[in-house]
Design a protein around this motif. Sequence first.
Motif, PDB file in Angstrom:
ATOM      1  N   MET A   1      -2.310  -1.768 -22.416  1.00 40.55           N
ATOM      2  CA  MET A   1      -3.080  -1.775 -21.494  1.00 40.55           C
ATOM      3  C   MET A   1      -2.954  -1.706 -20.666  1.00 40.55           C
ATOM      4  SD  MET A   1      -5.592  -5.325 -22.366  1.00 40.55           S
ATOM      5  CE  MET A   1      -4.779  -6.801 -21.213  1.00 40.55           C
ATOM      6  N   GLY A   2      -3.877  -0.736 -19.459  1.00 41.09           N
ATOM      7  CA  GLY A   2      -3.606  -1.142 -17.738  1.00 41.09           C
ATOM      8  C   GLY A   2      -4.791  -1.893 -17.147  1.00 41.09           C
ATOM      9  N   LYS A   3      -4.023  -1.699 -15.966  1.00 40.04           N
ATOM     10  CA  LYS A   3      -4.615  -2.594 -14.497  1.00 40.04           C
ATOM     11  C   LYS A   3      -5.599  -1.603 -14.234  1.00 40.04           C
ATOM     12  CE  LYS A   3      -3.163  -5.577 -12.782  1.00 40.04           C
ATOM     13  NZ  LYS A   3      -1.996  -6.588 -11.766  1.00 40.04           N
ATOM     14  N   ILE A   4      -7.135  -1.641 -14.236  1.00 41.82           N
ATOM     15  CA  ILE A   4      -7.540  -0.491 -13.562  1.00 41.82           C
ATOM     16  C   ILE A   4      -8.503  -1.523 -12.086  1.00 41.82           C
ATOM     17  CG2 ILE A   4      -9.708   1.599 -13.502  1.00 41.82           C
ATOM     18  CD1 ILE A   4      -8.818   2.082 -16.716  1.00 41.82           C
ATOM     19  N   LEU A   5      -8.843  -0.748 -11.555  1.00 47.99           N
ATOM     20  CA  LEU A   5      -9.014  -0.344 -10.070  1.00 47.99           C
ATOM     21  C   LEU A   5     -10.613   1.155 -10.150  1.00 47.99           C
ATOM     22  CD1 LEU A   5     -10.255  -2.212  -7.274  1.00 47.99           C
ATOM     23  CD2 LEU A   5      -8.757  -0.577  -6.258  1.00 47.99           C
ATOM     24  N   ILE A   6     -11.833  -0.399  -9.921  1.00 41.74           N
ATOM     25  CA  ILE A   6     -13.453   0.657 -10.267  1.00 41.74           C
ATOM     26  C   ILE A   6     -13.506   0.811  -8.344  1.00 41.74           C
ATOM     27  CG2 ILE A   6     -15.370   1.064 -10.169  1.00 41.74           C
ATOM     28  CD1 ILE A   6     -14.265   0.113 -13.208  1.00 41.74           C
TER      29      ILE A   6
ATOM     30  N   THR B   1     -20.657   1.144 -15.445  1.00 44.01           N
ATOM     31  CA  THR B   1     -20.569   2.859 -16.357  1.00 44.01           C
ATOM     32  C   THR B   1     -18.899   2.451 -16.622  1.00 44.01           C
ATOM     33  OG1 THR B   1     -22.246   3.479 -15.458  1.00 44.01           O
ATOM     34  CG2 THR B   1     -20.706   5.179 -16.613  1.00 44.01           C
ATOM     35  N   LEU B   2     -18.350   2.582 -15.273  1.00 41.11           N
ATOM     36  CA  LEU B   2     -17.461   2.879 -15.418  1.00 41.11           C
ATOM     37  C   LEU B   2     -16.596   0.883 -16.267  1.00 41.11           C
ATOM     38  CD1 LEU B   2     -15.875   4.368 -12.304  1.00 41.11           C
ATOM     39  CD2 LEU B   2     -15.802   5.389 -14.262  1.00 41.11           C
TER      40      LEU B   2
ATOM     41  N   LEU C   1     -11.877   0.587 -24.222  1.00 42.21           N
ATOM     42  CA  LEU C   1     -10.511   0.807 -23.912  1.00 42.21           C
ATOM     43  C   LEU C   1      -9.187  -0.285 -24.755  1.00 42.21           C
ATOM     44  CD1 LEU C   1     -10.643   4.384 -21.958  1.00 42.21           C
ATOM     45  CD2 LEU C   1     -11.071   3.894 -24.281  1.00 42.21           C
ATOM     46  N   ASN C   2     -10.520  -1.156 -24.145  1.00 44.67           N
ATOM     47  CA  ASN C   2      -9.390  -2.790 -23.439  1.00 44.67           C
ATOM     48  C   ASN C   2      -8.061  -2.476 -22.666  1.00 44.67           C
ATOM     49  OD1 ASN C   2     -10.090  -3.565 -26.522  1.00 44.67           O
ATOM     50  ND2 ASN C   2      -9.089  -2.234 -28.083  1.00 44.67           N
ATOM     51  N   HIS C   3      -9.122  -1.808 -22.077  1.00 45.55           N
ATOM     52  CA  HIS C   3      -8.067  -2.478 -20.441  1.00 45.55           C
ATOM     53  C   HIS C   3      -8.741  -3.327 -19.856  1.00 45.55           C
ATOM     54  CE1 HIS C   3      -5.375   1.327 -21.027  1.00 45.55           C
ATOM     55  NE2 HIS C   3      -6.284   2.226 -21.555  1.00 45.55           N
ATOM     56  N   GLU C   4      -7.341  -3.732 -18.876  1.00 46.16           N
ATOM     57  CA  GLU C   4      -8.458  -4.430 -18.214  1.00 46.16           C
ATOM     58  C   GLU C   4      -8.809  -3.866 -16.243  1.00 46.16           C
ATOM     59  OE1 GLU C   4      -6.500  -8.308 -15.182  1.00 46.16           O
ATOM     60  OE2 GLU C   4      -5.210  -7.198 -16.122  1.00 46.16           O
TER      61      GLU C   4
ATOM     62  N   ASP D   1     -10.469  10.459 -21.408  1.00 44.20           N
ATOM     63  CA  ASP D   1      -8.693  11.315 -21.639  1.00 44.20           C
ATOM     64  C   ASP D   1      -7.458  11.307 -20.479  1.00 44.20           C
ATOM     65  OD1 ASP D   1      -9.856  12.151 -23.772  1.00 44.20           O
ATOM     66  OD2 ASP D   1     -10.275  14.503 -23.025  1.00 44.20           O
ATOM     67  N   THR D   2      -8.853  10.646 -18.880  1.00 43.57           N
ATOM     68  CA  THR D   2      -8.263  10.333 -18.173  1.00 43.57           C
ATOM     69  C   THR D   2      -6.883   9.554 -17.730  1.00 43.57           C
ATOM     70  OG1 THR D   2      -9.702  11.544 -16.392  1.00 43.57           O
ATOM     71  CG2 THR D   2      -8.562  10.153 -15.287  1.00 43.57           C
ATOM     72  N   ILE D   3      -8.079   8.392 -18.116  1.00 41.47           N
ATOM     73  CA  ILE D   3      -7.255   7.634 -18.603  1.00 41.47           C
ATOM     74  C   ILE D   3      -5.996   6.752 -19.401  1.00 41.47           C
ATOM     75  CG2 ILE D   3      -7.142   4.758 -19.601  1.00 41.47           C
ATOM     76  CD1 ILE D   3     -10.122   4.591 -18.630  1.00 41.47           C
ATOM     77  N   GLU D   4      -6.035   8.053 -20.504  1.00 38.48           N
ATOM     78  CA  GLU D   4      -5.174   8.042 -21.156  1.00 38.48           C
ATOM     79  C   GLU D   4      -3.669   8.787 -20.890  1.00 38.48           C
ATOM     80  OE1 GLU D   4      -6.869   9.993 -24.977  1.00 38.48           O
ATOM     81  OE2 GLU D   4      -7.676   7.427 -26.062  1.00 38.48           O
ATOM     82  N   ARG D   5      -3.764  10.267 -20.057  1.00 38.60           N
ATOM     83  CA  ARG D   5      -3.403  11.014 -19.982  1.00 38.60           C
ATOM     84  C   ARG D   5      -2.389   9.690 -18.651  1.00 38.60           C
ATOM     85  NH1 ARG D   5      -6.440  14.447 -19.072  1.00 38.60           N
ATOM     86  NH2 ARG D   5      -7.306  14.303 -16.555  1.00 38.60           N
ATOM     87  N   HIS D   6      -3.380   8.665 -17.161  1.00 35.96           N
ATOM     88  CA  HIS D   6      -2.626   8.132 -16.209  1.00 35.96           C
ATOM     89  C   HIS D   6      -2.061   7.098 -16.418  1.00 35.96           C
ATOM     90  CE1 HIS D   6      -2.985  12.025 -14.222  1.00 35.96           C
ATOM     91  NE2 HIS D   6      -4.270  11.728 -14.351  1.00 35.96           N
ATOM     92  N   THR D   7      -2.409   6.993 -17.995  1.00 39.43           N
ATOM     93  CA  THR D   7      -1.593   5.170 -18.010  1.00 39.43           C
ATOM     94  C   THR D   7      -0.661   4.363 -19.066  1.00 39.43           C
ATOM     95  OG1 THR D   7      -3.868   4.856 -19.622  1.00 39.43           O
ATOM     96  CG2 THR D   7      -3.860   3.755 -17.261  1.00 39.43           C
ATOM     97  N   MET D   8      -0.583   6.313 -19.203  1.00 39.95           N
ATOM     98  CA  MET D   8       0.661   5.970 -20.470  1.00 39.95           C
ATOM     99  C   MET D   8       2.536   5.458 -19.951  1.00 39.95           C
ATOM    100  SD  MET D   8      -0.920   6.060 -23.402  1.00 39.95           S
ATOM    101  CE  MET D   8      -2.117   5.760 -23.763  1.00 39.95           C
TER     102      MET D   8
END
Length: 119
Positions: free
Chosen positions: A1-6, A16-17, A24-27, A112-119
């Motif tokens: 699970m990743g932490k994301i800043l919008i 929306t974001l 996706l169960n990210h924070e 797709d972008t989240i999965e690609r950049h938080t793995m």
Amino acid sequence: MGKILIVDDSQFMRMTLSNIIRKLNHEVAAEAKTGKEAVQLYRFHRPDLVFMDITMPDMNGIEAIKMIKNEYPDAQIIICSAMAQQKIVMDAIEAGAKDFIVKPFEEMRIVDTIERHTM
């Protein structure tokens, strides 16, 4: 699970974001309305990923990317903007953005972008 800043001056875009990210169960670490807020919140939260608009009050997204990348070279920043002119895309990539998503976007593009950049 990743932490994301919008980072977006539009509350609708932030919402929306945020909804997509939470599904996706990210924070959602935080939300910023301006480039200056983005830099401050990045320093505080050290998110795994940032979605950054370009056109915002007080400091645009490209300036914010440069400031964040100067302090945190490993920052993963994705531009999410309606401005898709080639020069702006190139400026964003040169500033250190890892990817560019054009608004309006399909939800799967964000996924797709989240999965690609938080793995």
